[in-house]
Design a protein around this motif. Structure first.
Motif, mmCIF file in Angstrom:
data_model
loop_
_atom_site.group_PDB
_atom_site.id
_atom_site.type_symbol
_atom_site.label_atom_id
_atom_site.label_comp_id
_atom_site.label_asym_id
_atom_site.label_seq_id
_atom_site.Cartn_x
_atom_site.Cartn_y
_atom_site.Cartn_z
ATOM 1 N N VAL A 132 117.000 -150.244 118.200
ATOM 2 C CA VAL A 132 117.852 -149.656 119.155
ATOM 3 C C VAL A 132 117.093 -149.651 120.626
ATOM 4 N N LEU A 133 115.703 -149.364 120.238
ATOM 5 C CA LEU A 133 114.846 -149.133 121.516
ATOM 6 C C LEU A 133 114.451 -150.630 122.371
ATOM 7 N N SER A 134 114.326 -151.436 121.393
ATOM 8 C CA SER A 134 113.908 -152.589 121.861
ATOM 9 C C SER A 134 115.151 -153.562 122.390
ATOM 10 N N SER A 135 116.133 -153.384 121.720
ATOM 11 C CA SER A 135 117.398 -154.112 122.063
ATOM 12 C C SER A 135 117.881 -153.496 123.759
ATOM 13 N N ALA A 136 117.759 -152.133 123.878
ATOM 14 C CA ALA A 136 118.272 -151.480 124.861
ATOM 15 C C ALA A 136 117.239 -151.943 126.002
ATOM 16 N N THR A 137 115.996 -151.905 125.714
ATOM 17 C CA THR A 137 114.997 -152.418 126.955
ATOM 18 C C THR A 137 115.104 -153.807 127.389
ATOM 19 N N SER A 138 115.394 -154.533 126.258
ATOM 20 C CA SER A 138 115.476 -156.180 126.522
ATOM 21 C C SER A 138 116.751 -156.264 127.446
ATOM 22 N N SER A 139 117.870 -155.661 126.939
ATOM 23 C CA SER A 139 119.099 -155.797 127.643
ATOM 24 C C SER A 139 119.012 -155.453 129.049
ATOM 25 N N LEU A 140 118.339 -154.220 129.443
ATOM 26 C CA LEU A 140 118.155 -153.838 130.705
ATOM 27 C C LEU A 140 117.389 -154.718 131.664
#
Length: 290
Positions: free
Chosen positions: A274-282
């Motif tokens: 969740v954290l890595s996907s959200a950060t990468s997407s942003l």
């Protein structure tokens, strides 16, 4: 002809899919299933549904470990990438010493994490190198039991992580610097842009892809950290450096709560994804806007 090409592609993909399914998908599915049992690590296991997750939600140790993991990751990501960017900026402007210093900065990454943790445990000791160095410069008041104080232990462990991988972040940022068109830098110089203005207006936007890679990799690595807190503090003092990974280890291999430990590992997996996907997407959205 088209069907033959598809059959050939499938034949080449099949071994990779089989390996991925055997060593990734099946263990993942098996782990999720075991987290819903009362397994003690043996062949006997009864399905208990979400009981392990309910117990995990009510366990203050899990809550504390989750908070420590997120705080640790935040400190590492900010400091590691900040130092990596600073070193890369300096090396980009000093081509004569770039190769030599790049090797020096990357040297810590060649040391195994366990060995690095053992070395730093001696440096952090009350009579170790850090306190001795402070005393040498007359800064005795700053001497501290770095790994024995609950207010400094987690940050001391994070410092080892930062020391080890700041050079790695520097290398990625430096590669980003090398891809900046010289025409943009020359135009900024002609316009009279100083160092800070040139960095903010030209270099920083062009480093967006490198920032995305660095932040994503450092975030994933720090969320999964295991060797540093285990070797340096073993989760102490008073659980101040207990992370989700060390809690999994403690429950699965020493606590007699195999299924509960597996449930914590599932929580860790969800947290990382969740954290890595959200950060990468942003960050990728920021790249597109730039």
């Amino acid at each position: 002809m088209f069907h033959r090409r598809r059959a050939t592609m499938a034949a080449f993909l099949l071994p990779a899919i089989a390996v991925y399914g055997t060593f990734m998908l099946y263990p993942l599915a098996r782990g999720v299933y075991l987290s819903m049992t009362d397994s003690l690590g043996g062949p006997i296991a009864n399905f208990v549904g979400t009981d392990q997750y309910k117990a995990m939600a009510d366990d203050p140790d899990v809550t504390a470990a989750l908070w420590h993991t997120i705080l640790y990751a935040a400190v590492v990501v900010i400091a590691q990438n900040g130092l990596g960017l600073l070193f890369a900026s300096l090396l980009f402007r000093r081509p004569r010493i770039r190769k030599a210093l790049s090797v020096v900065l990357l040297t810590p990454t060649l040391v195994s994490p366990v060995m690095a943790a053992f070395i730093w445990s001696y440096l952090y000791a009350p009579d170790g190198g850090i306190n001795a160095l402070l005393g040498l410069f007359g800064l005795d008041s700053l001497e501290h039991v770095w790994l024995g104080d609950t207010s400094t232990a987690l940050y001391a462990v994070a410092a080892v992580n930062i020391w080890m991988f700041a050079g790695y972040s520097c290398a990625i940022f430096l590669a980003g610097y090398m891809s900046v068109p010289t025409e943009l830098l020359d135009a900024a110089a002609v316009d009279g842009a100083g160092g800070w203005r040139r960095f903010r207006s030209v270099e920083w936007p062009m480093l967006a892809p490198a920032l995305t890679v660095n932040v994503t990799l450092s975030l994933i690595g720090s969320l999964k950290v295991f060797e540093f807190p285990l070797v340096l503090t073993n989760g102490g003092p008073a659980g101040a450096t207990e992370t989700l990974t060390t809690l999994v280890y403690r429950n699965v291999f020493g606590g007699g709560k195999f299924a509960f430990g597996v449930a914590i590992s599932v929580l860790l997996l969800v947290t990382v994804v969740v954290l890595s996907s959200a950060t990468s997407s942003l960050l990728r959205l920021r790249e597109r806007r730039i």
